[in-house]
Design a protein around this motif. Sequence first.
Motif, short mmCIF file in Angstrom:
data_model
loop_
_atom_site.label_atom_id
_atom_site.label_comp_id
_atom_site.label_asym_id
_atom_site.label_seq_id
_atom_site.Cartn_x
_atom_site.Cartn_y
_atom_site.Cartn_z
N GLU A 26 5.85 -5.40 35.29
CA GLU A 26 4.97 -6.10 34.35
C GLU A 26 5.33 -5.65 32.94
O GLU A 26 5.57 -4.46 32.70
N ALA A 27 5.42 -6.61 32.03
CA ALA A 27 5.79 -6.28 30.66
C ALA A 27 4.55 -5.84 29.88
O ALA A 27 3.59 -6.60 29.77
N ARG A 28 4.58 -4.62 29.40
CA ARG A 28 3.45 -4.13 28.62
C ARG A 28 3.95 -3.59 27.30
O ARG A 28 5.10 -3.17 27.18
N PHE A 29 3.10 -3.61 26.29
CA PHE A 29 3.48 -2.90 25.06
C PHE A 29 2.35 -1.98 24.65
O PHE A 29 1.18 -2.23 24.94
N LEU A 30 2.72 -0.89 24.04
CA LEU A 30 1.74 0.11 23.67
C LEU A 30 0.99 -0.36 22.43
O LEU A 30 1.59 -0.75 21.44
N SER A 31 -0.34 -0.34 22.52
CA SER A 31 -1.15 -0.81 21.41
C SER A 31 -2.09 0.31 21.00
O SER A 31 -3.13 0.49 21.61
N PRO A 32 -1.68 1.10 19.98
CA PRO A 32 -2.55 2.21 19.57
C PRO A 32 -3.84 1.69 18.95
O PRO A 32 -3.90 0.55 18.48
N ALA A 33 -4.83 2.54 18.96
CA ALA A 33 -6.13 2.17 18.40
C ALA A 33 -6.00 1.94 16.90
O ALA A 33 -5.16 2.57 16.26
N PRO A 34 -6.78 1.03 16.31
CA PRO A 34 -6.71 0.81 14.86
C PRO A 34 -7.03 2.09 14.11
O PRO A 34 -7.85 2.89 14.56
N ASN A 35 -6.35 2.32 13.00
CA ASN A 35 -6.64 3.52 12.21
C ASN A 35 -7.60 3.17 11.08
O ASN A 35 -7.97 2.00 10.89
N GLU A 36 -8.00 4.19 10.33
CA GLU A 36 -9.05 4.00 9.32
C GLU A 36 -8.48 3.58 7.97
O GLU A 36 -9.18 3.56 6.97
N LEU A 37 -7.16 3.22 7.94
CA LEU A 37 -6.54 2.88 6.67
C LEU A 37 -6.78 1.43 6.26
O LEU A 37 -6.44 1.04 5.15
N GLY A 38 -7.35 0.65 7.15
CA GLY A 38 -7.53 -0.76 6.86
C GLY A 38 -8.42 -1.00 5.65
O GLY A 38 -9.34 -0.24 5.39
N ASP A 39 -8.11 -2.02 4.90
CA ASP A 39 -8.96 -2.38 3.75
C ASP A 39 -8.90 -3.89 3.55
O ASP A 39 -8.24 -4.60 4.31
N GLU A 40 -9.57 -4.36 2.48
CA GLU A 40 -9.63 -5.81 2.29
C GLU A 40 -8.41 -6.34 1.55
O GLU A 40 -8.21 -7.54 1.45
N ILE A 41 -7.61 -5.45 0.99
CA ILE A 41 -6.52 -5.94 0.14
C ILE A 41 -5.31 -6.33 0.99
O ILE A 41 -4.98 -7.50 1.09
N LEU A 42 -4.66 -5.34 1.60
CA LEU A 42 -3.48 -5.67 2.40
C LEU A 42 -3.51 -5.01 3.77
O LEU A 42 -3.23 -5.64 4.78
N HIS A 43 -3.82 -3.72 3.80
CA HIS A 43 -3.67 -2.96 5.04
C HIS A 43 -4.65 -3.46 6.10
O HIS A 43 -5.83 -3.59 5.85
N THR A 44 -4.12 -3.77 7.31
CA THR A 44 -4.98 -4.30 8.37
C THR A 44 -5.58 -3.20 9.22
O THR A 44 -6.51 -3.45 9.98
N CYS A 64 0.84 -1.20 0.00
CA CYS A 64 0.00 0.00 0.00
C CYS A 64 0.88 1.25 0.00
O CYS A 64 2.05 1.20 0.32
N ASP A 65 0.27 2.38 -0.35
CA ASP A 65 1.03 3.63 -0.43
C ASP A 65 1.44 4.12 0.95
O ASP A 65 2.44 4.83 1.09
N THR A 66 0.66 3.76 1.98
CA THR A 66 1.04 4.17 3.33
C THR A 66 2.43 3.63 3.66
O THR A 66 3.30 4.35 4.16
#
Lengths: 338, 483, 172
Positions: free
Chosen positions: B337-355, B262-264
């Motif tokens: 405690e081991a944590r990792f930062l998990s940002p909210a999903p963005n609106e770039l997701g599509d059916e082709i590749l971008h999740t 994708c272009d992103t």
Amino acid sequence: MSMILIWLLITVACYGAVIGTAALMTFAERKVSAAMQYRYGPNRVGPFGLLQPLADGVKFIFKEEVIPAGANPWIFKLAPILTALPAMLAIAVIPFTGVIGTFEGTEVLGSIANPEIGILYVLAVTGVGVYGAILGGWASNSKYSLLGGLRASAQMVSYELSLILAVLAVVATTGSLNLHEIVAGQSGWFGWNVFSQPLAFVLFLVCSYAETNRHPFDFAECEPELVGGFHTEYSSMKFAMFFIGEYTAMVVMACLTTTLFFGGYLVPFWADAPWWMGLIAFGAKTSFFLLLFIWVRWTLPRFRYDQLMHLGWKVLFPLALINIFVTGLVISFGPGAN
Amino acid sequence: MTKIILNGREVEADPKKPLIAACHANDAEVPHYCYHAGLTPVGSCRMCQVEVKQGEMPPRVVAACRTPVAEGMIVDTESPKAHETRRECLEFLLKNHPLDCPICDKAGECMLQDFTFDEGQAAARTDEPRRKLEKRKDLGDVIVLDQERCILCSRCVRFFDEVTGKMQLVIADRGAHSVVETFADRPLTGNYQGNVADLCPVGALTLKPFRFKARVWNLFKKASTCGECSRGCSITTEVLRGDEVKRFRPRYNADVNTWWMCDTGRFAFEHPNRADRLAGGQRRGYADSELISTEEALDQLADALGEHRAPVVIASPFLTVEEGAELLELCKQLGSEARFLSPAPNELGDEILHTGDPCPNRRGLTELGFAPVEAAEALELLAASKAALLVGERIGELVGTEGLAGLPTSLQLYVFDTNACLAPAAQLSIGVPDHTERLGTWVNVDGHRGKISAARSAPAGVRPLTSSLQTLRASIAGAEVTA
Amino acid sequence: MVVVERKELSFLERIYFPAILKGLKITMSKMFAPRFTRQYPEEPLPTNEVTRGQPRLAVNPDDTIRCVSCGLCEAACPAYAITIDGHETERFIEREPERFDIDMLRCILCGFCEEACPKDAIYMSNELELADFSRAALVYDIEKLKRPVSALQDRIDYVKKINDRWQTSSST
């Protein structure tokens, strides 16, 4: 009081002239050699590059002084002085011109001093010059320097003998050790000693080249074999002192040649020439011998060391002996003998 | 499988694929422009002609991309007849192609150049003027079209039709007047436009951000993985003179992204090419921050962490599996405690590749035992604690620069990031290499392990995070022993 | 075994003086011979179109640079002296160098760049002098490299002549 002033004036003039000439000689050496090799030589500093010796001097002053590890610092520092000083001392008795005038009943002569043993004095002080080379070579703690110093001493001692014998012939002819009298003795038609003592002149000339460590006898600093000879380790002003010493010795030798064999300040065909004319004549004759020093250097290749010794001991020394013997015979039993 | 004889050698060929695929699969080079393994073959360029003998028929030259394989087919890709036919086709393709290779960005990776060189005809035999067409046709934000250079292979047209499903490009007009165009000159849309520039076998479609910026042979290319979403497309990172990342290009990977990206991800230069990289450590002094070496910074960090019990540790989702394992060890040592930062999903997701999930290693870190934590949650945790360690590329930005700046100075904040953390609470920042500068593994959303690799070296003085964490652990352990 | 036959020298030869005088005569005569030395800064070296001096970029009479930053000289340069970055222009020739650096300290004046150039943009000028106080100042940027075509015309004609000897008709 005023006599001292005049004497001081003459001293300053003589030393100025000789050391100035020595400085100019370094320049002339490069100019003449350049000309002989189709080059221009130094021509950037001042008009025709005339200020080149000054620039060289400034460069020498600002160079770093290096004393090698293991060198004897006192003797290392003494050596350049011992080279330059004897040549300078010899200037004192050189007759640059005849009587300049009389002042308060005293004759003012064209030399700093006029001792009766003038020529002996010259030979004595120039003979000290060898110490500069040998001490400098030894004190540097370097094999090249040591070899250079040894060579210089051996060579100078060998040739000094023939030199003195040649001078002795002149002294015998003139009958005086006073340089002014030697000059005065050469007046007249074909009066120059070079005509009466041609062999002595040739011997003197050759030996004077060896004495001043000039080509073709410059074994003391023979570059292809000994890097720089006895002054390999010297830098800055100390090296410059060796340089000045060498060139001053050259000037003194040229002056002596003129005085002993070419009538000194006498002007040919002008018996009562004024003193300044004598000075010019002396300058002209000396200049020719200075030029000859350079000229020979850039013409002849260097001897081999054994050839040098061969020439000195087996050719020049016997010739000088024969010369002095024949001179003695002529003086004792010849036409003028009484 | 069908058996055919290719250049005198019996090979197996997939009957579902055209002949050219069988040739390529068996190291027989057949030049081609319009054929692309990911697109329907159309046979418009006629460059893939090979000599085929079938049964009793005399051998004839056919286009390999439109010829199905048949049992017993005898194929010769190097016959004089095939070469001659290809050379003639090439001459026609070059008939109107401008000679602006020195200007063209494709030069160096141009199929037209390569095959012309192979076929060996150096000079044109015509002296008629060439077609004058639009040289700088703007096709939206990403693509510029040079119609003169186009050889009408229609790969770009088929890409939009078949891959994105929106037919945005067409070949307009007919015969000698054909040109590639968008309908009514509308700009291209979508997140996959950049692929047509890769597809274009000549320099007709060029990327605006890359246009005339660098020569392709000057780019150092290294296989890597894209970090812009949890798909983890296989890519090639291309770096100019060891310094600036100039291109990300898709790399064929049947399991993840096939030929596309994708272009992103393609234009994600903002982070790799940022100017304010931290080379070493940065310490907050009394008056001003000062730069120190990484080693010095690690010493100080070890001292500081030794004083605090169980500081809050938040990892960046860009951490590789290897770095995550090291950090996990450190967490155990510190009792955190081991944590990792998990940002909210963005609106770039599509059916082709971008999740739409901007965490390239979410799955890898979760499998290691890291707990996801949202940015707001993370800030609350930080505000409530006395000491905290933020670890990994882009962590400051993902937690939120403003949020970090608002944290009370009672908190001792220690940050491993590519750039210095400017928040008042930050005591120490230590530079880390970004994902174009280090080795590692990211596990994508489907569990595929994508390797990331170093296409350039990190700024001088920056140490890999794994090595920094090891040093840190060793000095904390050493301090405990001596205490 | 080599036997060296030494010539028996006569007396005149043995005393050596005639030979010395002959030598002195030769050196003195050479003192007045014409000089070979060139007084360099005042008398510059003669250059002609064959001189391969430092590379320079040709600028058209309308002030546009011929270079399109294709990078072939950069690739051809055996000393890695050239660095080029391109950018887009509004002109018909869409591309021109944004940065064109030649590190004159690395340049070996081989002329490969001139030979590689497809746009007749880089030529070996007749400029040979190179002196400055820092290394950085000797990395010439595009402004220092630009020369009008008229200044390079002799070289351009010469290169064209040489190329025409072996090139077939161009495909443009």
